[in-house]
Write a protein that holds these residues in place. Structure first.
Motif, PDB file in Angstrom:
ATOM      1  N   MET A   1       0.825  -1.220   0.000  1.00  9.79           N
ATOM      2  CA  MET A   1       0.000   0.000   0.000  1.00  9.79           C
ATOM      3  C   MET A   1       0.858   1.269   0.000  1.00  9.79           C
ATOM      4  O   MET A   1       0.581   2.235  -0.684  1.00  9.79           O
ATOM      5  N   PHE A   2       1.942   1.260   0.810  1.00 10.20           N
ATOM      6  CA  PHE A   2       2.792   2.441   0.911  1.00 10.20           C
ATOM      7  C   PHE A   2       4.156   2.229   0.247  1.00 10.20           C
ATOM      8  O   PHE A   2       5.064   3.043   0.428  1.00 10.20           O
ATOM      9  N   ALA A   3       4.288   1.148  -0.516  1.00 13.58           N
ATOM     10  CA  ALA A   3       5.596   0.776  -1.049  1.00 13.58           C
ATOM     11  C   ALA A   3       6.170   1.841  -1.982  1.00 13.58           C
ATOM     12  O   ALA A   3       7.385   1.982  -2.085  1.00 13.58           O
ATOM     13  N   ARG A   4       5.305   2.567  -2.679  1.00 15.81           N
ATOM     14  CA  ARG A   4       5.800   3.519  -3.673  1.00 15.81           C
ATOM     15  C   ARG A   4       5.929   4.944  -3.130  1.00 15.81           C
ATOM     16  O   ARG A   4       6.293   5.857  -3.875  1.00 15.81           O
ATOM     17  N   LEU A   5       5.629   5.130  -1.844  1.00 13.47           N
ATOM     18  CA  LEU A   5       5.762   6.475  -1.289  1.00 13.47           C
ATOM     19  C   LEU A   5       7.238   6.854  -1.164  1.00 13.47           C
ATOM     20  O   LEU A   5       8.031   6.086  -0.620  1.00 13.47           O
ATOM     21  N   PRO A   6       7.626   8.030  -1.644  1.00  9.97           N
ATOM     22  CA  PRO A   6       9.036   8.465  -1.553  1.00  9.97           C
ATOM     23  C   PRO A   6       9.335   9.027  -0.160  1.00  9.97           C
ATOM     24  O   PRO A   6       9.478  10.234   0.028  1.00  9.97           O
ATOM     25  N   LEU A   7       9.464   8.135   0.815  1.00  9.07           N
ATOM     26  CA  LEU A   7       9.554   8.563   2.214  1.00  9.07           C
ATOM     27  C   LEU A   7      10.790   9.407   2.493  1.00  9.07           C
ATOM     28  O   LEU A   7      10.729  10.395   3.225  1.00  9.07           O
ATOM     29  N   ALA A   8      11.934   9.029   1.915  1.00  6.99           N
ATOM     30  CA  ALA A   8      13.162   9.802   2.152  1.00  6.99           C
ATOM     31  C   ALA A   8      13.017  11.217   1.598  1.00  6.99           C
ATOM     32  O   ALA A   8      13.425  12.195   2.225  1.00  6.99           O
ATOM     33  N   ALA A   9      12.429  11.324   0.422  1.00  9.56           N
ATOM     34  CA  ALA A   9      12.227  12.643  -0.191  1.00  9.56           C
ATOM     35  C   ALA A   9      11.241  13.474   0.612  1.00  9.56           C
ATOM     36  O   ALA A   9      11.417  14.689   0.774  1.00  9.56           O
ATOM     37  N   LEU A  10      10.205  12.831   1.144  1.00 11.33           N
ATOM     38  CA  LEU A  10       9.212  13.557   1.943  1.00 11.33           C
ATOM     39  C   LEU A  10       9.834  14.075   3.237  1.00 11.33           C
ATOM     40  O   LEU A  10       9.578  15.211   3.655  1.00 11.33           O
ATOM     41  N   ARG A  11      10.676  13.273   3.883  1.00 10.25           N
ATOM     42  CA  ARG A  11      11.334  13.731   5.100  1.00 10.25           C
ATOM     43  C   ARG A  11      12.279  14.891   4.794  1.00 10.25           C
ATOM     44  O   ARG A  11      12.361  15.865   5.550  1.00 10.25           O
ATOM     45  N   THR A  12      12.976  14.794   3.671  1.00 11.59           N
ATOM     46  CA  THR A  12      13.870  15.881   3.263  1.00 11.59           C
ATOM     47  C   THR A  12      13.078  17.143   2.966  1.00 11.59           C
ATOM     48  O   THR A  12      13.468  18.249   3.367  1.00 11.59           O
ATOM     49  N   PHE A  13      11.954  16.978   2.271  1.00 12.45           N
ATOM     50  CA  PHE A  13      11.109  18.142   1.955  1.00 12.45           C
ATOM     51  C   PHE A  13      10.612  18.809   3.231  1.00 12.45           C
ATOM     52  O   PHE A  13      10.642  20.041   3.349  1.00 12.45           O
ATOM     53  N   SER A  15      11.915  18.934   6.196  1.00 14.73           N
ATOM     54  CA  SER A  15      13.004  19.661   6.850  1.00 14.73           C
ATOM     55  C   SER A  15      13.326  20.948   6.105  1.00 14.73           C
ATOM     56  O   SER A  15      13.461  22.016   6.705  1.00 14.73           O
ATOM     57  N   ALA A  16      13.427  20.869   4.781  1.00 13.66           N
ATOM     58  CA  ALA A  16      13.747  22.056   3.985  1.00 13.66           C
ATOM     59  C   ALA A  16      12.632  23.095   4.061  1.00 13.66           C
ATOM     60  O   ALA A  16      12.894  24.303   4.113  1.00 13.66           O
ATOM     61  N   ALA A  17      11.374  22.639   4.076  1.00 16.01           N
ATOM     62  CA  ALA A  17      10.244  23.561   4.148  1.00 16.01           C
ATOM     63  C   ALA A  17      10.186  24.244   5.512  1.00 16.01           C
ATOM     64  O   ALA A  17       9.967  25.452   5.612  1.00 16.01           O
ATOM     65  N   ARG A  18      10.399  23.485   6.580  1.00 20.13           N
ATOM     66  CA  ARG A  18      10.347  24.039   7.931  1.00 20.13           C
ATOM     67  C   ARG A  18      11.465  25.038   8.164  1.00 20.13           C
ATOM     68  O   ARG A  18      11.280  26.069   8.816  1.00 20.13           O
ATOM     69  N   LEU A  19      12.653  24.742   7.643  1.00 21.46           N
ATOM     70  CA  LEU A  19      13.820  25.592   7.871  1.00 21.46           C
ATOM     71  C   LEU A  19      14.005  26.645   6.790  1.00 21.46           C
ATOM     72  O   LEU A  19      14.857  27.531   6.927  1.00 21.46           O
ATOM     73  N   GLU A  28      20.683  19.444   9.284  1.00 21.96           N
ATOM     74  CA  GLU A  28      19.806  18.716  10.193  1.00 21.96           C
ATOM     75  C   GLU A  28      19.787  17.224   9.880  1.00 21.96           C
ATOM     76  O   GLU A  28      19.735  16.387  10.791  1.00 21.96           O
ATOM     77  N   LEU A  29      19.823  16.889   8.599  1.00 16.48           N
ATOM     78  CA  LEU A  29      19.722  15.486   8.173  1.00 16.48           C
ATOM     79  C   LEU A  29      21.083  14.814   8.005  1.00 16.48           C
ATOM     80  O   LEU A  29      21.146  13.633   7.651  1.00 16.48           O
ATOM     81  N   SER A  30      22.164  15.581   8.235  1.00 11.64           N
ATOM     82  CA  SER A  30      23.533  15.058   8.105  1.00 11.64           C
ATOM     83  C   SER A  30      23.807  14.524   6.702  1.00 11.64           C
ATOM     84  O   SER A  30      24.358  13.429   6.515  1.00 11.64           O
ATOM     85  N   VAL A  31      23.397  15.295   5.692  1.00 10.99           N
ATOM     86  CA  VAL A  31      23.695  14.984   4.299  1.00 10.99           C
ATOM     87  C   VAL A  31      24.228  16.259   3.648  1.00 10.99           C
ATOM     88  O   VAL A  31      24.338  17.302   4.283  1.00 10.99           O
ATOM     89  N   THR A  32      24.552  16.182   2.373  1.00 10.16           N
ATOM     90  CA  THR A  32      25.058  17.357   1.661  1.00 10.16           C
ATOM     91  C   THR A  32      23.897  18.164   1.083  1.00 10.16           C
ATOM     92  O   THR A  32      22.816  17.620   0.817  1.00 10.16           O
ATOM     93  N   PRO A  33      24.085  19.473   0.879  1.00 12.34           N
ATOM     94  CA  PRO A  33      23.048  20.266   0.218  1.00 12.34           C
ATOM     95  C   PRO A  33      22.687  19.713  -1.160  1.00 12.34           C
ATOM     96  O   PRO A  33      21.527  19.806  -1.587  1.00 12.34           O
ATOM     97  N   THR A  34      23.658  19.131  -1.851  1.00 12.69           N
ATOM     98  CA  THR A  34      23.378  18.538  -3.158  1.00 12.69           C
ATOM     99  C   THR A  34      22.401  17.369  -3.018  1.00 12.69           C
ATOM    100  O   THR A  34      21.491  17.203  -3.846  1.00 12.69           O
ATOM    101  N   ALA A  35      22.573  16.565  -1.971  1.00  9.63           N
ATOM    102  CA  ALA A  35      21.658  15.447  -1.741  1.00  9.63           C
ATOM    103  C   ALA A  35      20.248  15.944  -1.445  1.00  9.63           C
ATOM    104  O   ALA A  35      19.265  15.367  -1.926  1.00  9.63           O
TER     105      ALA A  35
END
Length: 292
Positions: A1-13, A15-19, A28-35
């Motif tokens: 049911m949720f297999a196709r949800l882009p969960l990593a992208a949603l979590r990144t979004f 964080s970026a929207a809030r900040l 905050e996510l300990s990744v690069t801005p490019t990622a």
């Protein structure tokens, strides 16, 4: 049911929207801005619409981005609270509350002991500011108590009380005034709330000649003005909510109790979904009970 949800992208979004920053989200996510940029771009491609406007030195949500952020932030909060409920040993019973210095000093803190008697396991962390905190951006604040006229359709709202403005002074000064009048105490608002009455509104309603030429003594905030009135310096034009304890204790009395000017509404607001957090729910219920 949720297999196709882009969960990593949603979590990144989220964080970026809030900040409001890809760079801050990357930290905050300990990744690069490019990622972060790559995840946002993949989410936009998946949805078929832009979520951010890329500005010179930052980003801003589009209308579609605002809609997604409102629903996503609440959903992630629900998931976070659900997980915390399964870890009772680490459950955080601290609620952070933002309000104005005057409301905190004159109404909230004198009553807060009754909340602690009922809920000794909950700790309320109070932050004060005369500026509106952006609850959609600042996740460190659980709830804010706001006084004003506007609505907040994007937030969960708990109505508390409505105020009026009236003139108050000490019983002694009230007995001594006679026809000579006294000084008028007011506020020098740093950021005046549009629509709040001032002395001229009250003078127009009262229709007393001496008021227009009375000396003025202005203070930078409401609790200073009320303290000045309690010390006998003159008549203060103040909110019935903020003056309530001084009136109940007899420190102040109304002058011309028949003259009142409409004020604003007090509401407790939070990001939708947070109101289901048990500690915050307990605080909201108590605030409404006290206000009633």
């Amino acid at each position: 049911m949720f297999a196709r949800l882009p969960l990593a992208a949603l979590r990144t979004f989220e964080s970026a929207a809030r900040l409001a920053s890809f760079k801050a989200a990357a930290e905050e996510l300990s990744v690069t801005p490019t990622a972060v940029s790559h995840q946002i771009r993949s989410l936009e491609n998946w949805l078929g619409q832009l979520l951010f406007e890329r500005l010179g030195r930052g980003v801003r949500l589009t209308e579609a981005g605002e809609r997604l952020y409102r629903s996503l932030h609440g959903a992630l909060l629900d998931i976070s609270h659900g997980l915390q409920a399964m870890r009772p040993a680490q459950q955080d019973n601290c609620v952070s509350l933002n309000t104005t210095p005057a409301f905190a000093a004159l109404w909230l803190i004198p009553r807060l002991g009754r909340f602690y008697q009922r809920h000794p396991q909950i700790r309320v962390r109070i932050e004060t500011s005369n500026d509106l905190v952006d609850l959609q951006r600042d996740a460190s604040v659980d709830v804010a108590i706001r006084c004003g006229f506007e609505d907040f359709p994007e937030l969960y709202l708990t109505p508390l009380m409505e105020e009026h403005f009236a003139a108050y002074t000490t019983p002694r000064l009230l007995a001594e005034m006679g026809d000579n009048g006294c000084a008028l105490i007011g506020m020098t608002w740093g950021t005046p709330l549009q629509g709040l009455p001032d002395w001229q509104d009250w003078i127009d309603a009262a229709g007393e000649d001496w008021l227009a030429s009375a000396p003025r003594r202005d203070y930078p905030d409401e609790h200073y003005a009320l303290q000045a009135a309690i010390s006998g310096q003159g008549l203060v034009l103040a909110s019935s909510v903020l003056a309530s304890d001084a009136l109940a204790s007899g420190l102040l009395q109304p002058y011309r109790a028949d003259v009142r000017v409409r004020g604003a509404r007090y509401r407790a607001v939070c990001v939708p979904g947070r109101e289901r957090q048990p500690a915050l729910r307990a605080l909201l219920d108590w605030l409404q009970e006290e206000a009633g």
